[in-house]
Design a protein around this motif. Structure first.
Motif, PDB file in Angstrom:
ATOM      1  N   UNK A   5      30.452  61.370 -61.887  1.00  0.00           N
ATOM      2  CA  UNK A   5      30.221  62.694 -62.676  1.00  0.00           C
ATOM      3  C   UNK A   5      31.697  63.178 -63.845  1.00  0.00           C
ATOM      4  N   UNK A   6      32.372  63.196 -63.109  1.00  0.00           N
ATOM      5  CA  UNK A   6      34.425  63.708 -63.048  1.00  0.00           C
ATOM      6  C   UNK A   6      34.317  62.360 -63.560  1.00  0.00           C
ATOM      7  N   UNK A  38      35.036  62.648 -51.531  1.00  0.00           N
ATOM      8  CA  UNK A  38      37.188  62.879 -51.166  1.00  0.00           C
ATOM      9  C   UNK A  38      37.101  61.110 -52.009  1.00  0.00           C
ATOM     10  N   UNK A  39      38.188  61.119 -53.329  1.00  0.00           N
ATOM     11  CA  UNK A  39      38.249  59.763 -53.632  1.00  0.00           C
ATOM     12  C   UNK A  39      40.188  59.651 -53.185  1.00  0.00           C
ATOM     13  N   UNK A  44      44.549  53.809 -63.964  1.00  0.00           N
ATOM     14  CA  UNK A  44      44.027  54.515 -65.202  1.00  0.00           C
ATOM     15  C   UNK A  44      43.232  56.009 -64.682  1.00  0.00           C
ATOM     16  N   UNK A  45      43.742  56.824 -63.820  1.00  0.00           N
ATOM     17  CA  UNK A  45      43.146  58.141 -63.940  1.00  0.00           C
ATOM     18  C   UNK A  45      41.937  58.092 -63.522  1.00  0.00           C
ATOM     19  N   UNK A  46      41.472  57.429 -63.343  1.00  0.00           N
ATOM     20  CA  UNK A  46      39.537  57.464 -62.782  1.00  0.00           C
ATOM     21  C   UNK A  46      39.739  57.687 -61.209  1.00  0.00           C
ATOM     22  N   UNK A  47      38.829  57.607 -60.890  1.00  0.00           N
ATOM     23  CA  UNK A  47      38.377  57.725 -59.214  1.00  0.00           C
ATOM     24  C   UNK A  47      37.518  56.877 -59.180  1.00  0.00           C
ATOM     25  N   UNK A  98      38.175  69.913 -66.782  1.00  0.00           N
ATOM     26  CA  UNK A  98      36.787  68.832 -67.926  1.00  0.00           C
ATOM     27  C   UNK A  98      35.913  69.440 -68.914  1.00  0.00           C
ATOM     28  N   UNK A  99      36.325  68.717 -69.502  1.00  0.00           N
ATOM     29  CA  UNK A  99      34.899  69.133 -70.759  1.00  0.00           C
ATOM     30  C   UNK A  99      33.732  68.071 -70.807  1.00  0.00           C
ATOM     31  N   UNK A 100      32.696  67.874 -72.033  1.00  0.00           N
ATOM     32  CA  UNK A 100      31.720  67.189 -72.138  1.00  0.00           C
ATOM     33  C   UNK A 100      31.601  67.075 -73.529  1.00  0.00           C
TER      34      UNK A 100
END
Length: 192
Positions: A5-6, A38-39, A44-47, A98-100
């Protein structure tokens, strides 16, 4: 699931991803039991999920979730950060910002032209013609909060959360007082 989701929301927000990418390779954890994630932060800034020990952990009670969803600044201050404060602050900033982007997701499903038309129709509907819908929604909300209480009023929820916070603080003060009295009783000379 939380990481997916994040990542989905991060994919829509390049600036947040770029800021997070500065912490490439670092591991963090978000804990709001029973949910935790836990990530590791990717270039690229993703998890990506990680089993390594986190450098920082953000902990908060699940009872804070409604307040966080309402963007209550006081709720963000109740998040406990253990470990690397700089990384913790960045993760906290991520949660705050964070926004959708619903239009982007709709565009993937229906295409740009249909999404543009739906967006325009929605703006019209909720513009001049939307007044009728707003009245109907208001009447239904009143019905479900006053006549048939199925929904909680926002003021009632806020008051309830405030009372829970006061009760929690009172319990903590009482526990400290009991511990203090218990320590004093051990210090007093015993009478035989």
């Amino acid at each position: 699931m939380l990481i997916l989701l994040i990542n989905h929301l991060l994919a829509q927000q390049g600036q947040l991803r770029r800021e997070l990418a500065r912490f490439e390779g670092k591991v963090a954890e978000i804990v709001a039991l029973p949910v935790s994630a836990r990530f590791q932060i990717q270039p690229d800034g993703l998890l990506v999920s990680s089993a390594e020990a986190p450098l920082t952990t953000l902990r908060f009670s699940p009872s804070l979730l409604p307040r966080l969803a309402l963007r209550d600044e006081a709720a963000y201050r109740e998040i406990v950060v253990d470990g690397d404060a700089l990384l913790g602050a960045e993760i906290g900033k991520l949660l705050r910002n964070l926004r959708w982007d619903a239009a982007e997701d709709m565009s993937r499903l229906f295409g740009d032209v249909v999404t543009h038309r739906l967006t325009r129709a929605g703006a019209t509907l909720f513009g001049a013609c939307g007044e009728l819908l707003q009245r109907l929604a208001s009447q239904y909300a009143e019905h479900w909060t006053q006549e048939r209480p199925l929904l909680a009023k926002p003021d009632g929820v806020a008051q309830y959360l405030q009372e829970v916070d006061h009760l929690r603080d009172a319990v903590e003060r009482l526990e400290k007082r009991l511990a203090h009295l218990e320590n004093r009783s051990h210090e007093l000379p015993s009478r035989h």
